[in-house]
Write an enzyme that holds these catalytic residues in place. Structure first.
Site, mmCIF file in Angstrom:
data_model
loop_
_atom_site.group_PDB
_atom_site.id
_atom_site.type_symbol
_atom_site.label_atom_id
_atom_site.label_comp_id
_atom_site.label_asym_id
_atom_site.label_seq_id
_atom_site.Cartn_x
_atom_site.Cartn_y
_atom_site.Cartn_z
ATOM 1 N N GLY A 14 0.959 -1.276 -0.261
ATOM 2 C CA GLY A 14 -0.332 -0.238 -0.189
ATOM 3 C C GLY A 14 0.663 1.391 0.025
ATOM 4 C CB SER A 40 2.860 -4.701 7.022
ATOM 5 O OG SER A 40 3.291 -4.389 8.261
ATOM 6 C CB ILE A 43 6.842 -3.319 6.142
ATOM 7 C CG1 ILE A 43 6.752 -4.482 6.703
ATOM 8 C CG2 ILE A 43 7.578 -3.244 5.023
ATOM 9 C CD1 ILE A 43 6.753 -5.546 6.117
ATOM 10 C CB ALA A 51 9.442 15.217 -8.133
ATOM 11 C CE LYS A 79 9.541 18.666 -11.993
ATOM 12 N NZ LYS A 79 9.633 17.001 -11.342
ATOM 13 C CG LEU A 328 9.934 1.484 -5.561
ATOM 14 C CD1 LEU A 328 10.006 1.616 -4.282
ATOM 15 C CD2 LEU A 328 11.279 1.533 -6.608
ATOM 16 C CB THR A 339 10.467 8.157 -15.175
ATOM 17 O OG1 THR A 339 11.683 8.149 -14.645
ATOM 18 C CG2 THR A 339 10.769 9.528 -15.841
ATOM 19 C CB ILE A 341 4.509 8.513 -10.336
ATOM 20 C CG1 ILE A 341 5.385 8.169 -7.844
ATOM 21 C CG2 ILE A 341 3.118 8.708 -9.628
ATOM 22 C CD1 ILE A 341 4.759 10.178 -7.079
HETATM 23 P P1 FAD Z 1 7.351 1.385 -1.021
HETATM 24 O O1 FAD Z 1 6.833 2.748 -0.966
HETATM 25 O O2 FAD Z 1 8.301 1.070 -0.654
HETATM 26 O O3 FAD Z 1 5.554 0.476 -1.055
HETATM 27 C C1 FAD Z 1 5.594 -1.026 -1.042
HETATM 28 C C2 FAD Z 1 4.535 -1.353 -0.051
HETATM 29 O O4 FAD Z 1 4.563 -2.856 -0.160
HETATM 30 C C3 FAD Z 1 4.358 -0.918 1.874
HETATM 31 O O5 FAD Z 1 3.418 -0.756 1.522
HETATM 32 C C4 FAD Z 1 4.621 -1.964 2.481
HETATM 33 O O6 FAD Z 1 4.236 -1.636 3.916
HETATM 34 C C5 FAD Z 1 4.091 -3.195 1.441
HETATM 35 N N1 FAD Z 1 4.776 -4.682 2.447
HETATM 36 C C6 FAD Z 1 6.614 -4.897 1.778
HETATM 37 N N2 FAD Z 1 6.206 -6.154 2.732
HETATM 38 C C7 FAD Z 1 5.124 -6.657 2.714
HETATM 39 C C8 FAD Z 1 4.558 -7.043 3.418
HETATM 40 N N3 FAD Z 1 5.627 -8.438 3.457
HETATM 41 N N4 FAD Z 1 3.264 -7.523 4.040
HETATM 42 C C9 FAD Z 1 2.282 -6.793 3.802
HETATM 43 N N5 FAD Z 1 3.236 -5.360 2.830
HETATM 44 C C10 FAD Z 1 4.269 -5.496 2.701
HETATM 45 N N6 FAD Z 1 9.654 9.062 -8.346
HETATM 46 C C11 FAD Z 1 9.207 9.307 -8.703
HETATM 47 O O7 FAD Z 1 7.888 9.580 -9.832
HETATM 48 N N7 FAD Z 1 8.648 10.943 -8.752
HETATM 49 C C12 FAD Z 1 9.976 11.211 -7.774
HETATM 50 O O8 FAD Z 1 10.914 12.323 -7.080
HETATM 51 C C13 FAD Z 1 11.009 9.640 -6.976
HETATM 52 N N8 FAD Z 1 11.638 10.265 -6.261
HETATM 53 C C14 FAD Z 1 12.829 8.870 -5.400
HETATM 54 C C15 FAD Z 1 13.367 9.028 -4.737
HETATM 55 C C16 FAD Z 1 14.220 7.502 -4.191
HETATM 56 C C17 FAD Z 1 15.064 7.609 -3.667
HETATM 57 C C18 FAD Z 1 13.767 6.736 -4.304
HETATM 58 C C19 FAD Z 1 14.656 5.220 -3.778
HETATM 59 C C20 FAD Z 1 12.929 6.874 -5.206
HETATM 60 C C21 FAD Z 1 11.341 7.853 -5.833
HETATM 61 N N9 FAD Z 1 10.909 7.389 -6.564
HETATM 62 C C22 FAD Z 1 10.535 8.946 -6.987
HETATM 63 C C23 FAD Z 1 10.217 6.296 -6.518
HETATM 64 C C24 FAD Z 1 8.418 6.216 -6.055
HETATM 65 O O9 FAD Z 1 9.417 6.628 -5.192
HETATM 66 C C25 FAD Z 1 8.223 4.672 -6.057
HETATM 67 O O10 FAD Z 1 7.976 4.988 -7.337
HETATM 68 C C26 FAD Z 1 7.162 5.453 -5.656
HETATM 69 O O11 FAD Z 1 6.933 5.641 -4.467
HETATM 70 C C27 FAD Z 1 5.927 3.931 -5.248
HETATM 71 O O12 FAD Z 1 6.543 2.833 -3.935
HETATM 72 P P2 FAD Z 1 6.120 1.560 -4.233
HETATM 73 O O13 FAD Z 1 4.805 1.526 -3.616
HETATM 74 O O14 FAD Z 1 6.766 0.842 -5.051
HETATM 75 O O15 FAD Z 1 7.085 0.883 -3.043
#
Ligand code: FAD
Length: 497
Positions: A14, A40, A43, A51, A79, A328, A339, A341
């Site tokens: 989430g 979770s 986590i 951005a 932006k 990710l 890029t 998001i």
């Molecule tokens: P996360 O935010 O890590 O979410 C993972 C989810 O999975 C969480 O809810 C967690 O609780 C859940 N989870 C994991 N394991 C379990 C488990 N065992 N049981 C239950 N739940 C679990 N993107 C942009 O577009 N613009 C930006 O400026 C930008 N800046 C960034 C800067 C950095 C340094 C990094 C690393 C990334 C950046 N990104 C940016 C990318 C952006 O952060 C991600 O694409 C976006 O936040 C999506 O992340 P996510 O939801 O895939 O992962």
């Protein structure tokens, strides 16, 4: 109304990716799907990623998200581009704006006229002919009036997930709090049958969307899709991130400030500023990187800085069996051009368009995967461009970037621009010709030749035409409100959303 058995979609995770996926699927596919999201709180999420690029607006419009409500709920600002500092040489500065340029015709794009004018001794910066560029420099913004500005947002990632969650739940998505401990597979196909939570509960589904972040619990661990490592091209592998109190009116741009082993971001929100230092740990010790970040921020820190490590690259198959990865878990290229998001939004859009109502089909998966691979590869090449086109030799990191062997497609682009000032948006390219142009010139790549059509214009006409455009842009920018004032008006209901 015909009867349909809803497809059970389980979203694991989430963060931004998970809630974008759950919201879009529930809102757009309605009773055709049953969406359950498992996350979770223990986590937590990555907490960065604030951005965006202008496609976020199209995605919001497509999903009928009200702009004013979004800006209010997420502390968002507007932006108009990214300001790059110290990239080609220390002290340099240029803006990659989201705008286009005046004076183009079917024979030649703007840069050819501008280069011709420069050849004739008229030396006005190229940004003066782009509305978004000038508005960004002046700190002005409006979403009203003509010509309309092309813009994106800065947003608070935590608040954005909460905002999307409300829309998702209103549209029928269910949220389950719990830690995923295991996955139960279907015995014959090897597809995922259910997520098994730590407390023994099982969440069954037909399609599983892996949004578990870098852990890639489903696509990587359960389905065994490998990871292509791209660190030979992009050496950064870590970032420190910290939020600070806002100490200035937010500018309508992101800042990307190069240092000797990476770069630093500054993302202004209404209520705080996001700061981060991206670096290559082969060239800069993490403790020193932390000190560097903390020594350069302005504004009081709101929390301790956090270290995030990553590996640049992509999942070999982002969609395997009945499991599709977004965010990710699917791969990551550093955030220099904001890029990631976008890639989540375009990925879920394509999933909605190609939705596997009759079960996951190999041909559909192949098509989805090919498109997702191409998108990420194109983003990668655009990011490499910023590093490759440097003249810096003040550190081992920059010397490595300068001497890097780059992909053929990128080498071809650089050669074409150098020899003939040609810049283009290829099919499947996310970035427009103007984006390539601004970055190549901003990084001091000088074309040796250009299209000479501007030389056919009678004496004084080219200069007059350029001056007319520049003056019209300057006058338009003067009429725009200050960015901060515009946000206040918008939130008070006095500006249109
Ligand atoms: P996360 O935010 O890590 O979410 C993972 C989810 O999975 C969480 O809810 C967690 O609780 C859940 N989870 C994991 N394991 C379990 C488990 N065992 N049981 C239950 N739940 C679990 N993107 C942009 O577009 N613009 C930006 O400026 C930008 N800046 C960034 C800067 C950095 C340094 C990094 C690393 C990334 C950046 N990104 C940016 C990318 C952006 O952060 C991600 O694409 C976006 O936040 C999506 O992340 P996510 O939801 O895939 O992962």
């Amino acid at each position: 109304m015909s009867d349909v058995t809803p497809t059970r979609v389980v979203v694991a995770g989430g963060g931004t990716a998970g809630w974008i996926a759950a919201m879009a699927l529930a809102r757009q596919l309605g009773r055709l799907v049953d969406v359950t999201l498992v996350e979770s709180d223990d986590i937590g999420t990555i907490g960065v990623g604030e951005a965006t690029i202008p496609t976020a607006r199209s995605f919001h419009e497509f999903l009928r998200i009200d702009e004013r409500a979004f800006v209010e709920a997420t502390g968002a600002t507007f932006k108009l581009g990214i300001q790059f500092e110290n990239w080609a040489r220390p002290g340099d500065q240029y803006i990659h704006s989201f705008g286009t340029f005046a004076l183009q015709n079917w024979v030649a794009d703007f840069q050819h006229f501008w280069l011709e004018a420069r050849h004739a001794g008229i030396d006005t910066p190229m940004g003066a002919y782009c509305l978004e560029h000038e508005a960004a420099l002046a700190g002005r913004f409006s979403n009203e009036g003509k010509p309309a500005l092309s813009y994106a947002y800065h947003l608070d990632a935590g608040r954005y997930a909460a905002f999307l969650r409300t829309i998702a739940e209103t549209n029928g998505a269910q949220r389950v709090e719990g830690r995923i401990a295991d996955v139960r597979h279907q015995p014959e196909s090897g597809d995922i049958a259910a997520l098994v939570l730590e407390d023994g509960r099982e969440i069954e589904g037909d399609l599983f969307v892996d949004c578990t972040g870098f852990r890639a619990l489903l696509i990587g661990q359960a389905m065994g899709s490998g990871y292509d490592d791209w660190s030979e091209w992009l050496a950064t592998d870590a970032a420190w991130a910290v939020q600070t109190e806002t100490d200035e009116a937010p500018p309508p741009l992101t800042r990307a400030i190069a240092h000797d082993a990476g770069w630093q971001w500054r993302i202004p929100l209404q209520h705080r500023t996001g700061n981060g230092l991206v670096f290559a740990s082969d060239y800069l010790d993490p403790d020193k990187a932390r000190d560097r970040l903390m020594g350069s921020i302005t504004g009081r820190p709101r929390s301790e800085p956090r270290l995030i490590r990553y590996k640049t690259g992509k999942r070999q198959q982002m969609w395997r069996g009945n499991c599709l990865a977004l965010g990710l878990s699917s791969g990551f290229v550093e955030p220099l051009e904001s890029t990631s998001i976008h890639l989540v939004m375009i990925g879920v859009t394509r999933l909605i368009q190609m939705f596997p109502f009759a079960g996951s089909d190999q041909a559909v998966r192949d098509r989805w995967n090919t498109m997702a691979d191409t998108e990420l590869e194109k983003v990668r090449d655009f990011i490499i461009l910023h590093y490759k086109l440097t003249e810096r030799d003040d550190s081992a990191f920059w010397r490595r970037c300068r001497d890097l062997a780059i992909p053929d497609s990128l080498r071809h682009r650089i050669a074409s621009f150098t020899s003939s000032a040609q810049a283009w948006q290829a099919p499947d390219d996310l970035f427009r010709a103007e984006s390539w142009l601004q970055v190549m010139l901003g990084q001091r790549l000088q074309p040796e030749h250009w299209h000479r059509i501007g030389a056919l214009m009678s004496e004084g006409r080219l200069e007059g035409e350029l001056e007319r455009q520049r003056a019209a842009i300057a006058a338009h920018v003067d009429r725009l409100p200050k960015h901060q004032d515009f946000i206040e008006r918008l939130l008070s209901g006095k500006a249109q959303a």
